[in-house]
Design a protein around this motif. Structure first.
Motif, PDB file in Angstrom:
ATOM      1  N   THR A  46     -75.852  83.464  29.202  1.00 30.78           N
ATOM      2  CA  THR A  46     -77.063  83.115  29.949  1.00 30.78           C
ATOM      3  C   THR A  46     -77.367  81.634  29.785  1.00 30.78           C
ATOM      4  N   THR A  47     -77.553  80.949  30.917  1.00 32.35           N
ATOM      5  CA  THR A  47     -77.889  79.529  30.938  1.00 32.35           C
ATOM      6  C   THR A  47     -79.396  79.353  30.792  1.00 32.35           C
ATOM      7  N   SER A  49     -83.246  77.782  31.414  1.00 35.62           N
ATOM      8  CA  SER A  49     -84.009  77.710  32.651  1.00 35.62           C
ATOM      9  C   SER A  49     -84.323  76.286  33.088  1.00 35.62           C
ATOM     10  N   TRP A  51     -83.823  72.576  34.516  1.00 37.46           N
ATOM     11  CA  TRP A  51     -82.919  72.138  35.586  1.00 37.46           C
ATOM     12  C   TRP A  51     -81.720  71.360  35.040  1.00 37.46           C
ATOM     13  N   GLY A  80     -78.972  76.551  36.320  1.00 34.49           N
ATOM     14  CA  GLY A  80     -80.042  77.004  35.463  1.00 34.49           C
ATOM     15  C   GLY A  80     -80.387  78.450  35.757  1.00 34.49           C
ATOM     16  N   ASP A  81     -80.735  79.200  34.722  1.00 29.97           N
ATOM     17  CA  ASP A  81     -81.083  80.628  34.854  1.00 29.97           C
ATOM     18  C   ASP A  81     -79.909  81.480  35.319  1.00 29.97           C
ATOM     19  N   ASP A  82     -78.692  81.018  35.114  1.00 36.27           N
ATOM     20  CA  ASP A  82     -77.505  81.808  35.455  1.00 36.27           C
ATOM     21  C   ASP A  82     -77.221  82.842  34.376  1.00 36.27           C
TER      22      ASP A  82
END
Length: 385
Positions: A46-47, A49, A51, A80-82
């Motif tokens: 998980t990346t 959040s 930017w 982001g948020d990946d």
């Protein structure tokens, strides 16, 4: 009979007799050639959040055991948020992982806030040990900034407890629960938190303060005015082995901990401990009346008459295999008998009972029967027994 192999040497055939075990090995090698064993290992990355958390590069995780390594599928251009799920085909099982590594690419930075490993059907959080102290979140970069984390390195920490929530209404919670791992010397280490556990879902809490061999118990304190009902809590012994632990704060002990402060049962703190007495009870499959609606509390009695409570058995069904576990002051070798008393006017038909000694189950006999038998009925319903 003599079995020989003929081979050519110095211009003539030579005969070499073979022992029978060598013949067998030769046949096995010819008929059943060895194939490499492979396991599919699944990771979820998980990346962050922010930017700036994403990256324009491609990252390739590698998975390592103590003696081997393998390469997972790549993650390209994470935003982001990946949330990226990758797999690796390895010569070792997920439970044998020692590290996951992701090297940086170029001069870009990528923020990974969560690395998870799928094991025993649940996602387990790994710790980024390239940080000091270890954390879930790390950067993978070589961008000239500070600090530089040229390689992200994650490990599966030694203290790992697996929880399953009961699949019943109100078993879930909106609160966050943080298990405490407590050593034999009473040192306390906070495990990773479990936020808003759902019905019928499974979770891990892990910590890395000391070795598993020094773990004495796990405690979980309830948040105010909320409850969480656990179906099963188990410690990961390694190699994929989960050992179910007992809630000793309840009387009698229970295998289904309730952690609450909801003005009902009030088990504000669950105290989980490893059992040393393990009894398995098999309920008869017939007749239809062999099951029971009552709760039974087995007693484990030592050769010196020490009495220890086994975990309760709630409403045993037909044809069930049920564990009753005890945290007792004596070893299983000193267990002399198991006693189960009737409850109410109901009957419960037990077809077999086993006691585990030195990791081997021994079948025990019901000596309340005359002559002793493998099966018995625990009842007070006015019928024959």
């Amino acid at each position: 009979a003599t079995v020989s192999v003929l081979y050519w040497q110095r211009g003539c055939w030579e005969e070499q007799p073979l022992q029978m075990h060598a013949v067998g090995a030769l046949l096995v090698a010819l008929l059943f050639p060895l194939h490499a064993w492979a396991a599919t290992i699944t990771l979820r990355v998980t990346t962050g959040s922010d930017w700036l958390a994403g990256s324009s590069y491609t990252f390739t995780p590698t998975v390592h055991s103590s003696s081997a390594s393998c390469t997972a599928t790549s993650i390209s251009d994470p935003d982001g948020d990946d949330v990226n799920t990758v797999t690796a085909s390895c010569s070792f099982a997920a439970a044998d992982i020692s590290q996951v590594r992701i090297p940086n690419m170029g001069t870009d930075a990528w923020q990974v806030v969560k690395m998870e490993l799928q094991i025993n059907g649940a996602w387990m959080l790994l710790w980024a040990v390239n940080l000091s102290p270890p954390a879930f979140e790390t950067w993978i970069d070589d961008d000239g900034g500070s600090p530089e984390h040229a390689t992200g390195i994650w490990e599966m920490l030694p203290l790992r407890m697996h929880f399953t929530t009961q699949s019943i209404t109100n078993a879930e919670s909106v609160s966050t629960f943080t298990p405490s791992f407590i050593s034999t010397s009473s040192a306390t280490c906070a495990g990773t938190s479990i936020a808003a556990p759902a019905q019928g879902a499974s979770y891990w809490s892990v910590a890395g303060c000391w070795a598993l061999s020094t773990l004495a118990r796990v405690e979980i304190t309830a948040p105010s005015s909320d409850s969480w009902e656990v179906q099963k809590a188990s410690i990961d012994r390694g190699g994929g082995t989960l050992e179910q632990w007992v809630a000793t704060n309840q009387a009698p002990p229970s295998l289904t901990p309730i952690i609450d402060d909801d003005d009902l049962t009030e088990y504000k703190k669950a105290v989980l401990q490893a059992p040393n007495i393990k009894v398995r009870i098999v309920t008869a499959a017939t007749p239809a009346s062999a099951d029971s609606l009552h709760t039974y509390s087995p007693k484990f009695i030592s050769k010196t008459s020490v009495v220890c409570d086994g975990s309760r058995v709630v409403a045993p069904g037909l044809g069930s295999s049920i564990l009753s576990l005890g945290v007792c002051s004596f070893p299983p070798e000193d267990l002399e008998r198991v006693e189960i008393s009737q409850q109410g006017n109901d009957g419960w038909d037990i077809s077999e009972l086993y006691v585990e000694v030195a990791s081997v189950e021994q079948q025990w006999w019901a000596i309340n029967e005359s002559p002793p038998a493998r099966s018995t009925v625990v009842d007070g319903d006015g019928a024959t027994r």
